[in-house]
Scaffold this active site. Sequence first.
Site, PDB file in Angstrom:
ATOM      1  N   LYS B  53       0.856  -1.176   0.000  1.00  0.00           N
ATOM      2  CA  LYS B  53       0.000   0.000   0.000  1.00  0.00           C
ATOM      3  C   LYS B  53       0.904   1.242   0.000  1.00  0.00           C
ATOM      4  O   LYS B  53       2.006   1.192   0.541  1.00  0.00           O
ATOM      5  CB  LYS B  53      -0.881  -0.028   1.267  1.00  0.00           C
ATOM      6  N   GLY B  54       0.445   2.323  -0.612  1.00  0.00           N
ATOM      7  CA  GLY B  54       1.248   3.542  -0.687  1.00  0.00           C
ATOM      8  C   GLY B  54       1.733   3.996   0.679  1.00  0.00           C
ATOM      9  O   GLY B  54       0.965   4.016   1.639  1.00  0.00           O
ATOM     10  N   ILE B  79      -9.819   5.891  -1.204  1.00  0.00           N
ATOM     11  CA  ILE B  79      -9.310   5.521   0.118  1.00  0.00           C
ATOM     12  C   ILE B  79      -8.563   6.715   0.706  1.00  0.00           C
ATOM     13  O   ILE B  79      -8.560   6.925   1.917  1.00  0.00           O
ATOM     14  CB  ILE B  79      -8.355   4.301   0.015  1.00  0.00           C
ATOM     15  N   GLY B  80      -7.918   7.481  -0.174  1.00  0.00           N
ATOM     16  CA  GLY B  80      -7.163   8.632   0.308  1.00  0.00           C
ATOM     17  C   GLY B  80      -5.840   8.228   0.924  1.00  0.00           C
ATOM     18  O   GLY B  80      -5.314   8.912   1.803  1.00  0.00           O
ATOM     19  N   CYS B 138      -2.056   9.152  -7.970  1.00  0.00           N
ATOM     20  CA  CYS B 138      -3.269   8.874  -7.207  1.00  0.00           C
ATOM     21  C   CYS B 138      -4.290   9.983  -7.432  1.00  0.00           C
ATOM     22  O   CYS B 138      -4.003  11.156  -7.190  1.00  0.00           O
ATOM     23  CB  CYS B 138      -2.987   8.762  -5.713  1.00  0.00           C
ATOM     24  N   ASN B 200      -2.462   3.486 -13.208  1.00  0.00           N
ATOM     25  CA  ASN B 200      -3.213   3.730 -11.982  1.00  0.00           C
ATOM     26  C   ASN B 200      -4.687   3.859 -12.377  1.00  0.00           C
ATOM     27  O   ASN B 200      -5.041   3.716 -13.550  1.00  0.00           O
ATOM     28  CB  ASN B 200      -2.708   5.004 -11.296  1.00  0.00           C
ATOM     29  N   THR B 274      -7.650  -5.150  -8.316  1.00  0.00           N
ATOM     30  CA  THR B 274      -9.033  -5.398  -7.908  1.00  0.00           C
ATOM     31  C   THR B 274      -9.363  -6.897  -7.886  1.00  0.00           C
ATOM     32  O   THR B 274     -10.185  -7.340  -7.086  1.00  0.00           O
ATOM     33  CB  THR B 274      -9.964  -4.626  -8.869  1.00  0.00           C
TER      34      THR B 274
HETATM   35  C1  LIG Z   1      -8.744   0.153  -3.211  1.00  0.00           C
HETATM   36  C2  LIG Z   1      -7.567   0.543  -4.053  1.00  0.00           C
HETATM   37  C3  LIG Z   1      -6.461   1.175  -3.465  1.00  0.00           C
HETATM   38  C4  LIG Z   1      -5.366   1.551  -4.225  1.00  0.00           C
HETATM   39  N1  LIG Z   1      -4.304   2.150  -3.613  1.00  0.00           N
HETATM   40  C5  LIG Z   1      -3.202   2.488  -4.352  1.00  0.00           C
HETATM   41  C6  LIG Z   1      -2.049   3.062  -3.729  1.00  0.00           C
HETATM   42  O1  LIG Z   1      -1.984   3.243  -2.513  1.00  0.00           O
HETATM   43  N2  LIG Z   1      -0.989   3.401  -4.517  1.00  0.00           N
HETATM   44  C7  LIG Z   1      -0.995   3.186  -5.878  1.00  0.00           C
HETATM   45  O2  LIG Z   1      -0.017   3.488  -6.542  1.00  0.00           O
HETATM   46  N3  LIG Z   1      -2.074   2.626  -6.477  1.00  0.00           N
HETATM   47  C8  LIG Z   1      -3.170   2.277  -5.764  1.00  0.00           C
HETATM   48  N4  LIG Z   1      -4.257   1.697  -6.383  1.00  0.00           N
HETATM   49  C9  LIG Z   1      -4.223   1.454  -7.840  1.00  0.00           C
HETATM   50  C10 LIG Z   1      -3.865   0.000  -8.173  1.00  0.00           C
HETATM   51  O3  LIG Z   1      -2.572  -0.336  -7.702  1.00  0.00           O
HETATM   52  C11 LIG Z   1      -3.956  -0.271  -9.688  1.00  0.00           C
HETATM   53  O4  LIG Z   1      -3.043   0.576 -10.358  1.00  0.00           O
HETATM   54  C12 LIG Z   1      -5.338  -0.003 -10.265  1.00  0.00           C
HETATM   55  O5  LIG Z   1      -6.325  -0.408  -9.358  1.00  0.00           O
HETATM   56  C13 LIG Z   1      -5.579  -0.708 -11.591  1.00  0.00           C
HETATM   57  O6  LIG Z   1      -5.513  -2.106 -11.479  1.00  0.00           O
HETATM   58  P1  LIG Z   1      -6.793  -3.068 -11.230  1.00  0.00           P
HETATM   59  O7  LIG Z   1      -7.844  -2.658 -12.207  1.00  0.00           O
HETATM   60  O8  LIG Z   1      -6.280  -4.452 -11.449  1.00  0.00           O
HETATM   61  O9  LIG Z   1      -7.229  -2.845  -9.825  1.00  0.00           O
HETATM   62  C14 LIG Z   1      -5.369   1.304  -5.629  1.00  0.00           C
HETATM   63  C15 LIG Z   1      -6.462   0.668  -6.213  1.00  0.00           C
HETATM   64  C16 LIG Z   1      -7.556   0.288  -5.454  1.00  0.00           C
HETATM   65  C17 LIG Z   1      -8.711  -0.397  -6.124  1.00  0.00           C
END
Ligand SMILES: Cc1cc2nc3c(=O)[nH]c(=O)nc-3n(C[C@H](O)[C@H](O)[C@H](O)COP(=O)(O)O)c2cc1C
Lengths: 281, 311
Positions: B53-54, B79-80, B138, B200, B274
């Site tokens: 997580k970031g 989520i922020g 983000c 992202n 996801t």
């Molecule tokens: C709930 C959630 C939290 C995420 N938190 C971060 C984060 O903290 N830092 C980041 O670089 N990407 C974050 N992402 C983006 C994911 O790492 C990813 O780039 C994006 O969801 C696309 O992939 P997916 O469609 O397989 O989820 C988040 C995505 C989701 C759904």
Amino acid sequence: MIARIRKNEELTSGYFLVDIEAEGIGLHEAGRPAAGRPAVPGQFYMLKVGQSTDPLLRRPLSLHRKLTDDSVRFLYRQSGRGTALLSRLIPGDELDVLGPLGNGFPIPTGIKHALIVGGGIGVAPLMALADYISDERQDITAAAFIGGRSREYVLGADEFRRKRIETFTATEDGSLPRKGLITHVLDDYIREHMRKDACGRSTVCGWAVYSCGPKAMLISVAAMAKKYGIKNYTSMESNMACGIGACMGCVISVLDGGNGSSVYKKVCDDGPVFDADDIIW
Amino acid sequence: MVKTLTPIKPSLAVKLGPLTLKNPVITASGTFGYGEEYSKYFDLSLLGGITTKGLSLKPMQGNPPPRLCETPSGMLNAIGLQNVGVDEFIEKKLPFLAGFDTKVIANIFGNTVEEYEAVTARLDRAKGVHAIEVNISCPNVKNGGMAFGTDLEATYDVIKAVRNATSLPVIAKLSPNVTDVVPFADRAAHAGADALSLINTLLGMAIDIKSRKPKIANITGGLSGPAIRPVAVRIVWQVYRAVGLPIIGMGGIMDASDALEFMLAGATAVAAGTANFVNPLAPVEIIAGIERYLIENGIDHARHIIGQVQA
Ligand SMILES: Cc1cc2nc3c(=O)[nH]c(=O)nc-3n(C[C@H](O)[C@H](O)[C@H](O)COP(=O)(O)O)c2cc1C
Ligand SMILES: Cc1cc2nc3c(=O)[nH]c(=O)nc-3n(C[C@H](O)[C@H](O)[C@H](O)COP(=O)(O)OP(=O)(O)OC[C@H]3O[C@@H](n4cnc5c(N)ncnc54)[C@H](O)[C@@H]3O)c2cc1C
Ligand code: FES
């Protein structure tokens, strides 16, 4: 795990009971801290309804009854697309299930009398609690308070009575007595029993209120419990993605210790049951 | 008698610049916690890598709820960037992750270039971190995040600062919320990034027509899941053709065929995001599926399919 539908029947318009079976579904999954231990009341499962990516996310449903180690029952309200798809599954159909998850209702030592307060679909997790108390806790008595819009939506009252739990009902339209809100019935009950024993607050010591239902009801139950000095544990809802504490998506605001500051807690992982005193509504 | 040939086990290892993964499958930042939650479902050592997580300099509370809602074949989240902060991560979460035979990629973000730099410096000294993924994309925080990722010079400055603060491999996670990602990828490459993460989430919004309120408290959120896959595949392909850096492809990967699509478009590695929420076993099933595809097609090395789309 892949579970199989054994029974999926409409209980009253829009409300369904579904029984599903899979080896060990009523137990904590292998690898989890409580592996092999039975699911506890207040815990929930995440159900994948449908095979496609729409709906995408799993749906959380509370344990309604643990039938055996290998089968559990849910009580659900058809509220949107996911639950509508679930309602169309028939015996023999398979679905992917994760769980049991979450913390469950606490029963601290010293609790002698449980007040179970449910509104509408909120009865779902409370039945599991009633099962547990009547089957395994001879040291605890219980009284149930069940409210609904009308007679058809007062769920589970007969089941509670069958367990010899004193059960009170209320309907908004008066189709089943008493007319009004279940919280009024609860208030009367508490006051009456406090008076009966004629020794003030101490009569409610060893009592706990367990609540689940619409937010307005939960807020008023929480305020009442606080007023009478009774502990109140309540099962909360929130939109969920993972259900296992990884996404941080399901948080609610709760008080952090005694200093009045608030923190976010995960409903799936820190909950779904919270001390109502801590919740910032 | 017909002699059955035992197929040769293909090699799944891939290289993201200086970072070698035993297989191309990583978990996406923010969708896998700090690994602990999913370790109950499978052995994390099976993974090519884990992205955390970031992480920020100080712990962050994140956005008020509701933080997520479902959308057609996807979800919106805001989520922020709630997280424990880099120090607690190093002290409490990293030792657990370090116990697995997989590459740990620390995802970082900050409000200023200096914050990115400071977080990087701390992780650089920590044992068990194998790479740093810089989130400049983000969509859910006011400062930092996307503010950097949608400005070419800010992109360069942040990546450069991180590059100078560490000898670990640096991965730039770029925003899809721009007209053309290629110039951003190019700037990140010039600033010294070793690899790129694409993509992202896409900025989105959903409204409850009954209450007439946005479905999430932040009003807008990041769209993820299968709904964004074609956009992500397109961006990976465009950047692969134009910029020489290895790419971690992500965006709606649910199974091995989705992952293979990204690799054919030009991704060296892929991340499941996801998908983890829907199926905790998704990453391991994707690894197995990629291996099966290679065997079935007589390909002896995963790297041989990278960018092999016949376009
Ligand atoms: C709930 C959630 C939290 C995420 N938190 C971060 C984060 O903290 N830092 C980041 O670089 N990407 C974050 N992402 C983006 C994911 O790492 C990813 O780039 C994006 O969801 C696309 O992939 P997916 O469609 O397989 O989820 C988040 C995505 C989701 C759904
Ligand atoms: C811990 C927990 C236990 C629950 N137990 C029960 C139960 O035993 N019986 C029951 O009928 N319902 C229960 N619910 C509510 C149930 O999860 C929702 O009614 C269900 O997800 C609605 O899905 P849908 O596709 O039919 O509705 P839609 O409105 O189409 O769903 C859209 C999205 O919103 C989410 N969502 C909608 N309503 C809720 C809600 N009230 N709570 C959480 N997410 C929601 C869905 O999961 C889905 O992601 C519980 C919720 C939680 C959080
Ligand atoms: S639903 Fe993901 S953390 Fe609770």
